[in-house]
Motif scaffolding. Structure first.
Motif, PDB file in Angstrom:
ATOM      1  N   PRO A  27      32.537  53.599  42.383  1.00 48.24           N
ATOM      2  CA  PRO A  27      33.181  52.518  41.975  1.00 48.24           C
ATOM      3  C   PRO A  27      32.971  51.735  43.642  1.00 48.24           C
ATOM      4  CG  PRO A  27      35.152  53.956  42.331  1.00 48.24           C
ATOM      5  CD  PRO A  27      33.706  54.889  41.990  1.00 48.24           C
ATOM      6  N   ALA A  28      33.645  50.820  43.915  1.00 51.88           N
ATOM      7  CA  ALA A  28      32.916  49.929  45.249  1.00 51.88           C
ATOM      8  C   ALA A  28      34.791  49.753  45.393  1.00 51.88           C
ATOM      9  CB  ALA A  28      32.358  48.839  44.837  1.00 51.88           C
ATOM     10  N   VAL A  29      34.692  49.237  46.142  1.00 49.59           N
ATOM     11  CA  VAL A  29      35.915  48.499  46.820  1.00 49.59           C
ATOM     12  C   VAL A  29      36.148  47.257  47.703  1.00 49.59           C
ATOM     13  CG1 VAL A  29      37.836  49.050  49.221  1.00 49.59           C
ATOM     14  CG2 VAL A  29      36.817  50.933  48.440  1.00 49.59           C
ATOM     15  N   LEU A  30      37.289  46.772  47.233  1.00 48.51           N
ATOM     16  CA  LEU A  30      37.106  45.066  47.418  1.00 48.51           C
ATOM     17  C   LEU A  30      38.487  44.903  48.326  1.00 48.51           C
ATOM     18  CD1 LEU A  30      36.563  41.978  46.711  1.00 48.51           C
ATOM     19  CD2 LEU A  30      37.678  42.388  45.356  1.00 48.51           C
ATOM     20  N   SER A  31      38.491  44.389  49.098  1.00 44.48           N
ATOM     21  CA  SER A  31      39.708  43.714  50.130  1.00 44.48           C
ATOM     22  C   SER A  31      39.990  42.594  49.856  1.00 44.48           C
ATOM     23  CB  SER A  31      39.825  44.127  51.904  1.00 44.48           C
ATOM     24  OG  SER A  31      39.154  45.295  51.851  1.00 44.48           O
ATOM     25  N   VAL A  32      41.530  42.447  49.137  1.00 45.27           N
ATOM     26  CA  VAL A  32      42.334  40.910  49.110  1.00 45.27           C
ATOM     27  C   VAL A  32      43.356  40.941  50.256  1.00 45.27           C
ATOM     28  CG1 VAL A  32      42.702  39.035  47.693  1.00 45.27           C
ATOM     29  CG2 VAL A  32      41.055  40.704  47.764  1.00 45.27           C
ATOM     30  N   ALA A  33      43.170  40.010  51.249  1.00 42.04           N
ATOM     31  CA  ALA A  33      44.429  39.841  52.103  1.00 42.04           C
ATOM     32  C   ALA A  33      44.666  41.425  52.890  1.00 42.04           C
ATOM     33  CB  ALA A  33      45.382  39.060  51.261  1.00 42.04           C
ATOM     34  N   ARG A  38      39.940  49.291  43.811  1.00 43.96           N
ATOM     35  CA  ARG A  38      38.710  49.411  43.579  1.00 43.96           C
ATOM     36  C   ARG A  38      38.140  48.786  42.425  1.00 43.96           C
ATOM     37  NH1 ARG A  38      40.308  56.225  41.653  1.00 43.96           N
ATOM     38  NH2 ARG A  38      42.296  54.901  41.966  1.00 43.96           N
ATOM     39  N   ILE A  39      36.942  48.159  42.039  1.00 40.91           N
ATOM     40  CA  ILE A  39      36.576  47.972  40.962  1.00 40.91           C
ATOM     41  C   ILE A  39      34.707  48.375  40.621  1.00 40.91           C
ATOM     42  CG2 ILE A  39      37.040  45.214  42.427  1.00 40.91           C
ATOM     43  CD1 ILE A  39      34.292  45.276  42.534  1.00 40.91           C
ATOM     44  N   VAL A  40      34.744  47.830  39.767  1.00 44.44           N
ATOM     45  CA  VAL A  40      33.880  48.532  38.857  1.00 44.44           C
ATOM     46  C   VAL A  40      32.798  47.866  39.538  1.00 44.44           C
ATOM     47  CG1 VAL A  40      32.247  49.065  37.036  1.00 44.44           C
ATOM     48  CG2 VAL A  40      34.496  49.602  36.621  1.00 44.44           C
ATOM     49  N   ARG A 365      33.633  38.579  43.463  1.00 44.06           N
ATOM     50  CA  ARG A 365      32.232  39.865  43.732  1.00 44.06           C
ATOM     51  C   ARG A 365      32.154  40.373  41.938  1.00 44.06           C
ATOM     52  NH1 ARG A 365      30.277  43.403  43.452  1.00 44.06           N
ATOM     53  NH2 ARG A 365      30.003  45.558  44.090  1.00 44.06           N
ATOM     54  N   ALA A 366      32.921  40.225  40.841  1.00 39.55           N
ATOM     55  CA  ALA A 366      32.458  41.365  39.585  1.00 39.55           C
ATOM     56  C   ALA A 366      31.399  40.398  38.794  1.00 39.55           C
ATOM     57  CB  ALA A 366      33.672  41.050  38.714  1.00 39.55           C
ATOM     58  N   GLY A 367      30.802  38.763  39.717  1.00 41.13           N
ATOM     59  CA  GLY A 367      29.755  38.570  39.199  1.00 41.13           C
ATOM     60  C   GLY A 367      30.266  37.440  37.274  1.00 41.13           C
TER      61      GLY A 367
END
Length: 935
Positions: A27-33, A38-40, A365-367
């Protein structure tokens, strides 16, 4: 083409059960605020160039497969999706695991009755009944049995709600038991809205947070909101970028208990939208055009995705209207990707800004963020130029039959066989301006309980035109989730009121919005009084007329129709107009936008050409035409600015959830439901058993019924009012029920004995074995007797004869109701041989262990011309069947001749083969649960 912003993958293998394994599935890491999730990493898994060629719906299926599958199965799913890009089609299977299930009361009741009966079966086998409970969140909306009895009255909604609770008390006590006994089941009480609007306004997250930071410090997951619902119109949620579709209650049960739903990777039809809708043209018109175009193309079982620059011109509410009609155009989905319009909708319905920020960040981010210039790879593509869409209606018997609204008189005249029946449309002033008759006749409710407005003059049947508008209903499902369409209806009512127009007394008017918030914004915009002035008071928050709960017809209409002087017509803003669906005595109905419903109500005569003729005359005797009343885009926009308040949605929903009538109901508190053997609403079904057994095999069978094309689930298992003169009514009256207060068929779906007798109870159904037989009768061939269908089936069973059913094209179109399959199983049907099947009903048949077989073109019901004494030999033993396999069918004629045909098993996946070999969903679940319990 937009490129996807990059994030860094987590630099370690993550072995949590819900996480992708090591390697390229990290998984990747997405930062929001400031919060990490974790996201695929979908572009990383698939390669960005190929990934952006996938339709968005397949990107979402890819995410689900990578996140939920493991090892070789996951590798195979990714490879199959990559191969899809080359061919635009696939025969490969993929597992889909939704995050939640949505049901309504009349599909949840039989499903929950099944679960209650399965708990009994577990207990009788020595296992703990509490082992059986859903593993996914299940939301239930109580919206499908509310009937329009009181109308054109300010307190109509309260009166109808009182009847709803009184009639359904026992069933609702059962639902309250289920919510207490079964983990994860949540009931939204009557009055909170219809399931589709609750989904849009309250439940859907578009993107959701799953789990929490684990012990190793890994952050929670951010995942797309994906779901299934037990209503065919579940794809309405596709309008705001949530992938979801309708399934039968039986398929939902497999998912509720932890099994994925298996599907062949679908063909995806792209619908390119260009231009913009012209002034005066509404989302309903686009939905009807899309229905006609896609049904003509043939998209049964396909996913449909809308793309192109025209998408960006549509508000999210308008997209939801088009997405809602997916089952009418035959598709599994009608998907619109996430963009700024979706974010605007989330804000407008009271979602928090941090939630909106997560949706925006994840979608980019996920397209899966919508790019109006993108042209993904589709299986097929059609284009709809929004500039070319005009004002339309659909009907008078199918939702895909598109016409200009000015064509209605000619269509009706042709049906009547007399071109002179098309009127010029200018009614005499005394009729057009007569006072309204208020609520209802006593056909389904005693008059003392729904009082008439004693001072209001009644119409006489002699005053009716040839094609009176008997019902004019703004219904909740298709259109009322778009506030702009309700504002347009209110504006037309305001202008008509100002000109002094009234609705003729023979028209039954109703407004059933999708949620209580609609009442708030209509009042704030000043339009509720205008709607009330022309008879469109709110009658409740439920499916009402669209599902057939239209209540009794006005007395004058019923009398004139019975005498043959009139052919009543229904005008509604719903999604289906099959003969008998809106009301058992109506076979003509048109679908249209809410303001056009109001216009036809004012005219009172479906034979009026509203494109040229007047709706009526004002107080000065001047003709009033539709173009003078039609709201402008600017007027609608002004009302939206004045009326909408995001706070309404949460507040009004919370108030409705406190429904005191609902909360006054007590409910049993036990792991097993205490059945009442005298109940006429809830009975333990006989098919809820682990040893039900497979119906596959080699056998020769009599056809129980032979049917034609377009047999709907309304024909197979009706939902409308139970006729007081029917065999079903006789059965209920013998058990103490009031013949004039029997409620609707849908309210009895917890009683298998009623539903077995209700199977194929439709005045419009023609059984080719005996075309002149009474309703719900068939020929018992060995004796030559015409019997009720259920009685003939019982006799065949006692005599040791198998039975099958034969039908034409599009068998099982319409609603998702599983009782359309359960009824056939109770009648002993082992296989259904049809020219084609609608997707959900095919799945429901398999869920009940019934084999669906597709007849070859040279073996349609017309070509076979089955006669009394003909029998069909089926060769499909357990262990031999494969997805889409050929199955030999031999027709043994009564005169001794034999004709061989090769049918095709309408079975798509290995899981469906297993279901047929196990005897259906319920035996499979019971065996697995008993196996888990070690018994």
């Amino acid at each position: 083409m937009n490129r996807i912003p990059r994030t860094q993958p987590i630099a370690r293998a993550d072995t949590a059960p819900d996480a992708p394994a090591a390697g390229r599935f990290l998984p990747a890491v997405l930062s929001v605020a400031g919060q990490d999730y974790r996201i695929v990493d979908l572009p990383g898994v698939f390669g960005e160039q190929d990934y952006l060629r996938l339709p968005v719906v397949l990107r979402l299926l890819l995410e689900n497969a990578v996140r939920c599958m493991r090892g070789a199965e996951r590798e195979a799913a990714v490879a199959a999706l990559r191969a899809w890009l080359d061919a635009g089609t696939s025969q490969a299977e993929i597992a889909f695991q939704p995050g939640r299930v949505l049901m309504h009361d009349t599909t949840s009741t039989p499903a929950l009755v099944d679960i209650a009966a399965m708990r009994d079966a577990l207990a009788e086998a020595g296992a703990d009944p509490a082992l059986l409970h859903p593993v996914l969140p299940v939301d239930v909306s109580v919206d499908h049995s509310l009937a329009v009895e009181a109308y054109a009255l300010p307190d109509a909604a309260g009166r109808n709600m009182a009847h709803e609770i009184r009639r359904n008390r026992e069933r609702y006590r059962f639902l309250r038991w289920a919510a207490q006994a079964l983990h994860g089941v949540h009931i939204n009480p009557p009055g909170t809205g219809i399931m589709h609007t609750i989904n849009l306004e309250q439940l859907a997250t578009v993107v959701r947070v799953e789990g929490e930071q684990d012990s190793s410090g890994a952050p929670p997951w951010l995942v797309p909101d994906m779901m299934i619902g037990t209503d065919s119109h579940t794809p309405m949620i596709n309008g705001i970028g949530v992938l979801g579709w309708g399934v039968g209650g039986l398929e939902a049960q497999t998912v509720m208990f932890g099994l994925p739903t298996m599907l062949r990777i679908p063909d995806v039809v792209g619908v390119e939208l260009t231009g913009a809708l012209r002034p005066g043209v509404l989302a309903t018109d686009l939905a009807l055009v899309a229905t006609q175009r896609l049904r003509a193309l043939g998209v049964a079982g396909d996913f449909v995705e809308f793309f192109g620059p025209g998408v960006s011109t549509l508000a999210a509410g308008e997209r939801a209207v088009v997405a809602n009609m997916a089952p009418e155009y035959g598709a599994t989905t009608g998907y619109f990707p996430v963009d700024a319009a979706v974010l605007d909708y989330l804000r407008a319905t009271g979602r928090a800004e941090d939630h909106v920020a997560r949706v925006r960040a994840y979608a980019r981010r996920a397209g899966i963020w919508f790019d109006p210039q993108a042209r993904p790879r589709y299986s097929r593509v059609i284009r709809i130029d929004l500039d070319s869409v005009g004002m339309h209606v659909a009907g008078p018997r199918r939702p895909q039959d598109l016409h200009g609204y000015g064509d209605v008189p000619g269509l009706l005249a042709a049906l009547d066989g007399d071109p002179d029946t098309a009127a010029d449309g200018v009614q005499a002033a005394p009729v057009a301006q007569a006072s309204r008759a208020a609520a209802t006749s006593a056909t389904t409710a005693p008059a003392a309980q729904v009082p008439q407005a004693a001072s209001a003059p009644q119409a006489t049947s002699a005053a009716l035109p040839r094609f009176p508008v008997a019902i004019a209903a703004i219904t909740s499902c298709t259109n009322t989730s778009d506030p702009g369409l309700l504002m347009a209806a209110g504006l037309l009512a305001r202008k008509a009121r100002a000109r002094g127009l009234r609705v003729p007394p023979w028209v039954k008017t109703s407004l059933g919005p999708g949620s209580p918030a609609a009442a708030s914004y209509l009042r704030r915009a000043g339009l509720m009084d205008d709607l009330s002035a022309v008879g469109f008071d709110i009658v409740g928050y439920g499916c009402t007329t669209c599902i057939g709960n239209s209540g009794p017809l006005p007395a004058a209409v019923a009398a004139s129709a019975a005498a043959g002087r009139a052919r009543p017509v229904a005008m509604l803003s719903g999604n289906r107009n099959f003969p008998g669906r809106i009301h058992p005595d109506l076979d003509l109905g048109f679908l249209m936008s809410p303001p056009l419903v109001v216009a036809y109500a004012l005219a009172g005569d479906a034979g009026v050409d509203l494109s040229t003729a007047a709706l009526g005359r004002d107080a000065d005797g001047r003709p009033v035409r539709l173009r003078e009343l039609w709201p402008t885009r600017e007027e609608v926009a002004a009302c939206l600015r004045q009326g909408l308040d995001p706070a309404d949605y949460r507040r009004d929903f919370a108030i409705a959830r406190r429904n005191p009538l609902w909360h006054a109901l007590d409910a049993p508190a036990s792991p097993r439901f205490p059945w009442d053997p005298a109940s006429t609403q809830l009975r333990r079904p006989p098919f809820a058993a682990a040893d039900a057994g497979s119906q596959l095999g080699r056998y020769t069978a009599y056809p129980l019924l032979v049917l034609g094309d377009d047999i709907t689930t309304d024909h197979i298992s009706p939902a409308s009012a139970i006729p007081p003169d029917s065999l079903v009514a006789d059965f209920l009256v013998e058990r103490g029920e009031d013949r004039h207060d029997l409620n609707v068929f849908a309210s009895r779906r917890g009683n298998w004995e009623v539903m077995m007798r209700a199977a194929f109870h439709s005045k419009t159904l023609v059984n080719r074995l005996c075309p002149e037989a009474p309703v719900a009768h068939t020929l018992h061939v060995p004796s030559g007797e015409i019997l009720p269908i259920w009685e003939a089936a019982r006799r065949y069973e006692r005599e040791g004869h198998a039975v099958v059913l034969v039908a034409g094209e599009r068998y099982g179109t319409g609603s998702s109701r599983d009782w359309a399959a359960k009824g056939q199983r109770l009648l002993g049907v082992r296989a259904v041989l049809a020219s084609s099947f609608e997707r959900i009903h095919r799945s429901n048949l398999i869920g009940m262990g019934i084999l669906p077989l597709i007849l070859p073109p040279d073996a349609s019901p017309d070509a076979l011309a089955l006669a009394a004494g003909d029998r069909l030999e089926i060769d499909a033993p357990p262990g031999s069947l494969r997805p889409r396999a050929d199955v030999e069918v031999v027709l043994h004629r009564a005169d001794g001749r034999a004709q061989r045909h090769t049918a095709r098993a309408a079975v798509e996946t290995g899981l469906e083969i297993q279901l047929l070999e196990d005897g259906g969903v319920i035996p499979m679940i019971l065996r697995r649960t008993l196996g888990t319990a070690g018994r």
